[in-house]
Every structure is written in C-alpha cells, then in structure tokens.
Design a protein around this motif. Structure first.
Motif, short mmCIF file in Angstrom:
data_model
loop_
_atom_site.label_atom_id
_atom_site.label_comp_id
_atom_site.label_asym_id
_atom_site.label_seq_id
_atom_site.Cartn_x
_atom_site.Cartn_y
_atom_site.Cartn_z
N LYS A 178 45.51 29.14 37.43
CA LYS A 178 45.86 30.11 38.45
C LYS A 178 47.28 31.06 37.94
CE LYS A 178 45.11 27.50 42.39
NZ LYS A 178 45.72 27.17 44.03
N ALA A 185 40.32 33.50 43.85
CA ALA A 185 40.13 31.96 44.15
C ALA A 185 38.77 31.73 43.27
CB ALA A 185 39.70 31.88 45.74
N GLU A 186 37.75 32.59 43.12
CA GLU A 186 36.53 32.21 42.40
C GLU A 186 36.94 31.99 40.93
OE1 GLU A 186 33.41 34.03 45.42
OE2 GLU A 186 33.67 35.21 43.55
N GLU A 187 37.59 33.24 40.42
CA GLU A 187 38.00 33.28 39.10
C GLU A 187 38.89 32.29 38.56
OE1 GLU A 187 36.74 35.20 36.70
OE2 GLU A 187 35.21 35.87 38.36
N LYS A 196 39.81 27.21 35.91
CA LYS A 196 40.83 25.86 36.05
C LYS A 196 42.31 26.13 35.84
CE LYS A 196 36.88 22.73 34.84
NZ LYS A 196 36.64 21.80 34.18
N LYS A 243 39.18 29.21 39.86
CA LYS A 243 38.64 28.10 39.98
C LYS A 243 37.75 27.79 38.58
CE LYS A 243 35.35 25.20 42.81
NZ LYS A 243 34.20 25.25 43.99
N ALA A 244 37.08 28.92 38.22
CA ALA A 244 36.09 29.09 36.96
C ALA A 244 36.93 28.73 35.75
CB ALA A 244 35.57 30.19 37.02
#
Length: 376
Positions: free
Chosen positions: A143, A134-136, A141, A138-139
């Motif tokens: 999936k 989830a963190e990666e 932008k 989000k960074a």
C-alpha cells in the motif's frame, strides 16, 4: 490505449519529484478538444481507427458545444464516462507503486477532481478512485498513502464547501475559472472591454491577473470557513495564474492558504512574494506584542508608585495626629514642610519600612511644635 501513456507520464513525474507530493488534476478539457481539427488530421485518424471520414466528422459534431467552458468538462466527463476516471486512477496508482519499488522513496499522489459544484459529484468520482486504489494495492501486495481533493472553481462549490469537505482532504482554488464564473466574464474575450473598464475605474486591475478580493476573494474566504468547519485540518491552496502575482500571493497568505501553484516561469516571483508576506506578518506580530507589553509595564509602574504614596500619606497623617490641637493651627505649614521630606523617604523605601519613618518623624514634629510655640 491511453493508460500506458498516462502511466509512463506519471512515473516520470513521481521520479522527478523524488518523494515530494505530486498533485494530479484529472482530465478537464471538453471532449471535442481531443479530436482533430483539420480535414487532413481527420482523414489520418479515420485510417488509424479503421472508420470512415464521415464517422469522424459526425463524432466531432456530436461533441461540439456552444459554450464548452461551462459544458461537458471536468468531473462531468468522469461521471458520464466513468471509464476515463478509472483509467487515470489506475495509471496513477500503478505508476506510484512502480516508482516506490524502483527508487525506495515515498511517493505521495494527491488526486484532484476538477469543476466540482455538488458534493455528490465528488463522492461518485472518489468512489472510483478508492475502489481502483484498493484493487491495485491488493494486486501489488503493498500500500501507499494518497490524498483526494477538489478544485474550488465555481461559486456553488465555494458556497457549499462545508458539504464538499466531507469527501475532500484538500481544496485548491482554481482562480482562473472561479473569476470567470463569478464575474460572468470570458477570460479569452475580456480583452475587448477590460482596458476600458480599467480606464474608467470600474475595475482597478485586470481580475484575470490580480485576484478580485471583494468578489472572488470573498467566495474564497467563505469556502475556507466552510471547509474548516467540517474538516479543521483541510489543506488549502491556489491553482491558477494568480498564484504568481505578488499582491494575489499576499492575499492568499493573509486568508490562510498553505501553498500557491503557478506556471514555472512565475515560480521565482511567487516564492519572493510568499517570503515577503511571511516577513510582513512576523513584523506585524512583533509590533502587536510590543504594543501590548508597553502599557502593561507602564501600568505596573503606576501601581507600584501609587502604593508607595498611600504609605507615605498614612505616615504624614500619623505625625500630624500627635500634635496638640492648639499648636496645630499655628504651625500647620511647618508640619507639612517637615512631613513632606519624611513622606519622600518613605516613598523611596519599601512600604515595609514605613513604620521606621513614622518613629523618626515623631521627634521632628515635637521640635517643630516647640519652636512654633516660642514664636507665638
């Protein structure tokens, strides 16, 4: 320091696989195996880390285990040192995102947690995986899809597969360790006694080369049943040297595994064995279908035949009923002889035409009666 190295390795794997799924097993060996063994290596490491030789040796002693194969390895490493699992997770997702952006191809990581025996172990490790993902994402932008699963390589995991499947999307049977833990035999030391066991027929084959279907195989079946009970669509496969042995590949096919994983040099043999297993199943299915079809066809013929006989018999009875009682006694045989051909005609035609045959049979019966009377 390890993450950039790991990320580079994963990028190479994802690019080489060109859009195909890539299964990554998290670090499994005991920690002491990562430390230098010789004195020269220890001195060199001490210089690089800026610590004393005594510190390196003390660390080596603290990590040493009497039975490392059943010690601090597999998911146990990631649970005690979660930073190891986090580092690997971050390296995988960063590599996957980078390759997907660079090549424009779909990258599908399949993350496999080793040596799970309790569902809580898997739950804790996957919490790290999902958080880092989830963190990666989000960074970056963006999936991408990924799968999470585990290796079934100790008996408890096989017996509690229904619980473990709550968290796992796939099972990969680690048959090397599953054989060791089920039989209580060390693969590295079994060479001292297994040849004698084979000679006196305690074992029919080397269980580390060919799957022990009665013991290890039974646990595999239980795990499959448990996994599918919780997650019907669960992906199932095997990861171990057994995956390249023909009879083991056939067994895996028969119990419903979708894939086998083995050493590169064993791949041609594994593919051939898998193809042969598939053809054998197809041949068996065709034979079974034919055996069901044949009796059904025969039964249909019997029914049709018996139906015609019933109509013919009824026609013969009608003819006999019209003959006078006195005359019937004398020419009984004659009536039967004439009635038989009439019955055959009826049998040859559709039951619907039986009425016409009865009408045709009446005059014949009358002639027979007259002749029988004259002879009398």
């Amino acid at each position: 320091k390890l993450m950039p190295i790991q990320q580079k390795d994963f990028e190479g794997l994802f690019e080489a696989m060109a859009g195909k799924p890539v299964t990554v097993r998290y670090l499994d060996p005991p920690l002491h195996e990562f430390l230098p063994a010789t004195k020269e290596q220890k001195i060199d490491l001490a210089k690089k880390l800026g610590v004393t030789l005594e510190r390196i040796e003390a660390l080596g002693h603290s990590l040493h285990e009497s039975n490392p194969m059943l010690g601090h390895r597999g998911c146990r490493l990631g649970i005690v040192y979660p930073e190891i699992s986090e580092m690997q997770s971050r390296a995988i997702f960063r590599a996957a995102l980078a390759v997907a952006k660079k090549t424009g191809k779909k990258v599908v990581p399949e993350i496999m947690i080793p040596l799970v025996g309790f569902d809580k172990e898997l739950e804790l490790q996957l919490a790290i995986v999902h958080r880092v993902a989830a963190e990666e994402f989000k960074a970056a932008k963006t999936k991408l899809s990924y799968m999470v699963g585990t290796m079934i390589e100790i008996p408890r995991a096989a017996l509690t597969a229904s619980e473990i499947a709550k968290h796992a999307q796939f099972f990969s049977f680690g048959t090397n360790d599953l054989t060791q833990t089920t039989l209580g035999m060390s693969r590295d030391d079994s060479g001292k006694f297994l040849p004698f066991y084979n000679k006196i027929e305690i074992t029919k084959a080397n269980p580390f080369a060919t799957i022990d279907q009665a013991g290890v195989g039974r646990l595999m079946k239980l795990a499959i049943e448990g996994g599918r009970e919780t997650r019907p669509e669960i992906k199932l496969g095997i990861c171990g040297e057994h995956g390249g042995e023909p009879s083991s590949v056939k067994f895996c096919h028969d119990i419903g595994l979708a894939y086998v994983s083995c050493s590169p040099y064993r791949v041609p043999v594994a593919r051939l064995a898998a193809g042969q297993a598939g053809l054998a199943e197809l041949k068996k299915a065709k034979a079974a279908a034919a055996s069901v079809k044949a009796p059904a066809k025969k039964a249909a013929k019997v029914v049709a035949k018996s139906g015609t006989k019933v109509v013919a018999k009824a026609a013969a009875k009608k003819v006999a009923a019209k003959v006078p009682v006195k005359a019937a006694k004398a020419p009984a045989k004659a009536v039967k002889v004439v009635a038989k051909p009439a019955a055959k005609k009826v049998a040859a035609k559709a039951p619907a035409k039986a009425a016409k045959v009865v009408k045709a049979a009446k005059p014949v019966a009358k002639k027979v009666v007259k002749k029988a009377g004259k002879k009398k």
